[in-house]
Design an enzyme around this catalytic site. Structure first.
Site, PDB file in Angstrom:
ATOM      1  N   TRP A   1      43.946  36.463  34.076  1.00  0.00           N
ATOM      2  CA  TRP A   1      44.168  37.125  35.363  1.00  0.00           C
ATOM      3  C   TRP A   1      45.604  36.958  35.823  1.00  0.00           C
ATOM      4  O   TRP A   1      46.190  37.885  36.372  1.00  0.00           O
ATOM      5  CB  TRP A   1      43.154  36.648  36.402  1.00  0.00           C
TER       6      TRP A   1
ATOM      7  N   ASP B   1      45.795  34.046  43.891  1.00  0.00           N
ATOM      8  CA  ASP B   1      44.560  34.743  43.546  1.00  0.00           C
ATOM      9  C   ASP B   1      43.446  33.697  43.554  1.00  0.00           C
ATOM     10  O   ASP B   1      43.353  32.869  42.655  1.00  0.00           O
ATOM     11  CB  ASP B   1      44.699  35.378  42.151  1.00  0.00           C
TER      12      ASP B   1
ATOM     13  N   LYS C   1      32.253  36.928  43.798  1.00  0.00           N
ATOM     14  CA  LYS C   1      31.866  35.629  43.237  1.00  0.00           C
ATOM     15  C   LYS C   1      31.304  34.733  44.353  1.00  0.00           C
ATOM     16  O   LYS C   1      30.106  34.587  44.472  1.00  0.00           O
ATOM     17  CB  LYS C   1      33.037  34.985  42.516  1.00  0.00           C
TER      18      LYS C   1
HETATM   19  C1  LIG Z   1      40.595  35.076  39.048  1.00  0.00           C
HETATM   20  C2  LIG Z   1      40.295  36.541  39.013  1.00  0.00           C
HETATM   21  N1  LIG Z   1      41.228  37.429  39.419  1.00  0.00           N
HETATM   22  C3  LIG Z   1      41.002  38.739  39.410  1.00  0.00           C
HETATM   23  C4  LIG Z   1      39.822  39.265  38.958  1.00  0.00           C
HETATM   24  C5  LIG Z   1      39.623  40.757  38.965  1.00  0.00           C
HETATM   25  O1  LIG Z   1      38.880  41.091  40.070  1.00  0.00           O
HETATM   26  P1  LIG Z   1      38.467  42.602  40.410  1.00  0.00           P
HETATM   27  O2  LIG Z   1      37.454  42.987  39.404  1.00  0.00           O
HETATM   28  O3  LIG Z   1      37.923  42.465  41.814  1.00  0.00           O
HETATM   29  O4  LIG Z   1      39.677  43.441  40.348  1.00  0.00           O
HETATM   30  C6  LIG Z   1      38.795  38.404  38.536  1.00  0.00           C
HETATM   31  C7  LIG Z   1      37.521  38.958  38.066  1.00  0.00           C
HETATM   32  O5  LIG Z   1      36.706  38.325  37.471  1.00  0.00           O
HETATM   33  C8  LIG Z   1      39.061  37.007  38.552  1.00  0.00           C
HETATM   34  O6  LIG Z   1      38.135  36.145  38.126  1.00  0.00           O
END
Ligand SMILES: Cc1ncc(COP(=O)(O)O)c(C=O)c1O
Length: 362
Positions: free
Chosen positions: A104, A173, A197
């Site tokens: 991520w 994030d 989550k």
């Molecule tokens: C730490 C983290 N950041 C970003 C995301 C991406 O999130 P989204 O699907 O809401 O764009 C996730 C998805 O699992 C994640 O675990």
């Protein structure tokens, strides 16, 4: 219709508190005597106004945020924030610092580069397949912000002490560990989290922004990509994802009133992850993939001796009513996500199953 529910260890969308789901079900056809479902009510109604204001208030209270922070609800998930952050918060002629701790963070870095920003990766754990949280790095005091990912959902690592960036605002994030523990929000310029989550259903990201950061937002950005648009209109510039926000509000109520806040939530989460990590450490059959001092209390990643055995583990677990234990497709292995709504009872059932599986195949 069967009401039989399994123990859900999904990484996201993930388990929600049963009380919340039941409440949604109870009031789904007729929200508070309106004769309409929450999905049929105007986002400009008194009822929805109460919901969104209550959700903002609860987030502020749970995280002890002062009046210098705004709470926004933005569609596009955490992934849209990967690009909104550099678009809105970078400063001409100054670098943006990033720490790369996994999939991520890598995506966030990619988006900042697409924006043509001077991206400096000041630390990375890529050398060891992102199995640890970097401990040494130097933040450029001139950086517009330092971005990091507090919990690495795929790699199973987590920051236990947030990076110290001096006067450089932190941008984080927190998609997979927001509301799992208390923390001091003051060094943060912005925090974002996809809801699916620890917060509620998919369809929205919660963005917490320190108000002074709003002064950086360039006038020429498209309206829907500016934090100021959401801040000025209490996230109601256009139709927001009303249902997702409504469920988030109920989850926050559960956190405050049933659990008793983030300190208590943290204790419960620590207790849950300890049950599984202790079992893994004592077994010799399961192998944790994250370095012990970087282990996540939310996502426990582990391997067995072969991929074949891992597949068997996942499918036999499901037959026993334990779902969502497959590792992310990019890394394989197994993963148990123990988000806030996963009960101790569920974790104990998983531990029992793991012991039994080891007894049979170890
Ligand atoms: C730490 C983290 N950041 C970003 C995301 C991406 O999130 P989204 O699907 O809401 O764009 C996730 C998805 O699992 C994640 O675990």
């Amino acid at each position: 219709m069967s009401t039989h529910r399994i123990y859900n260890f999904n990484p996201g969308p993930a388990a929600l508190p049963l009380e919340v789901l039941e409440r949604v079900q109870d009031e789904f056809l007729n929200y508070k005597g309106t004769g309409m479902s929450i999905t049929e009510i105007s986002h400009r109604s008194k009822e929805f106004d109460e919901i969104i204001n209550d959700a903002v208030l609860r987030i502020k209270r749970l995280l002890s945020l002062g009046d210098d922070f705004d709470v926004l609800f933005i569609q596009g998930g955490a992934s849209l924030q990967f690009c909104m952050v550099p678009m809105n918060l970078s400063i001409e002629g100054r670098p943006v610092d990033y720490i790369n701790t996994g999939t991520w963070s890598t995506k966030a870095i990619k988006e900042a580069k697409i924006q043509g920003r001077d991206v400096r990766i000041i630390a990375s754990s890529e050398d060891k397949n992102f199995s640890y949280i970097p401990k040494t790095f130097t933040v450029d005091p001139d950086a517009a912000y330092l971005h990091f990912t507090s919990n690495n959902t795929i790699k199973g690592t987590q920051w236990h002490h947030f990076p110290d960036a001096g006067n450089v605002p932190l941008v984080c994030d927190m998609s997979s560990d927001i509301m799992s523990r208390p923390f001091d929000a003051r060094p943060f310029g912005l925090i974002y989290a996809g809801a699916q989550k620890n917060l509620g259903p998919a369809g929205v990201a919660v963005v917490i922004i320190r108000r002074d950061m709003l002064e950086r937002v360039p006038e020429e950005l498209p309206t829907m990509l500016k934090y100021t648009t959401f801040s000025e209109k209490n996230s109601l510039f256009n139709t927001p994802p009303c249902f997702a926000i409504y469920v988030i509000d109920l989850v926050l109520q559960w956190l405050e009133e049933k659990i008793g806040g983030l300190k208590r939530m943290e204790e419960i989460n620590a207790q849950k992850s300890k049950i599984i990590y202790d079992m893994i450490d004592g077994s010799g059959f399961y192998r944790g993939t994250a370095e012990p001092d970087s282990r996540s209390i939310m996502n426990i990643t582990f391997r067995l001796q072969s991929e074949e055995l891992e597949q068997k583990f996942v499918s036999e677990a499901l037959k026993e009513g334990l779902g969502g234990l497959k590792g992310h497709r990019s890394v394989g292995g197994c993963r148990a996500s123990l988000y806030n709504a996963v009960s101790i009872e569920a974790v104990e059932a998983l531990c029992q199953f793991m012991k039994e599986f080891e007894r049979r195949y170890g």
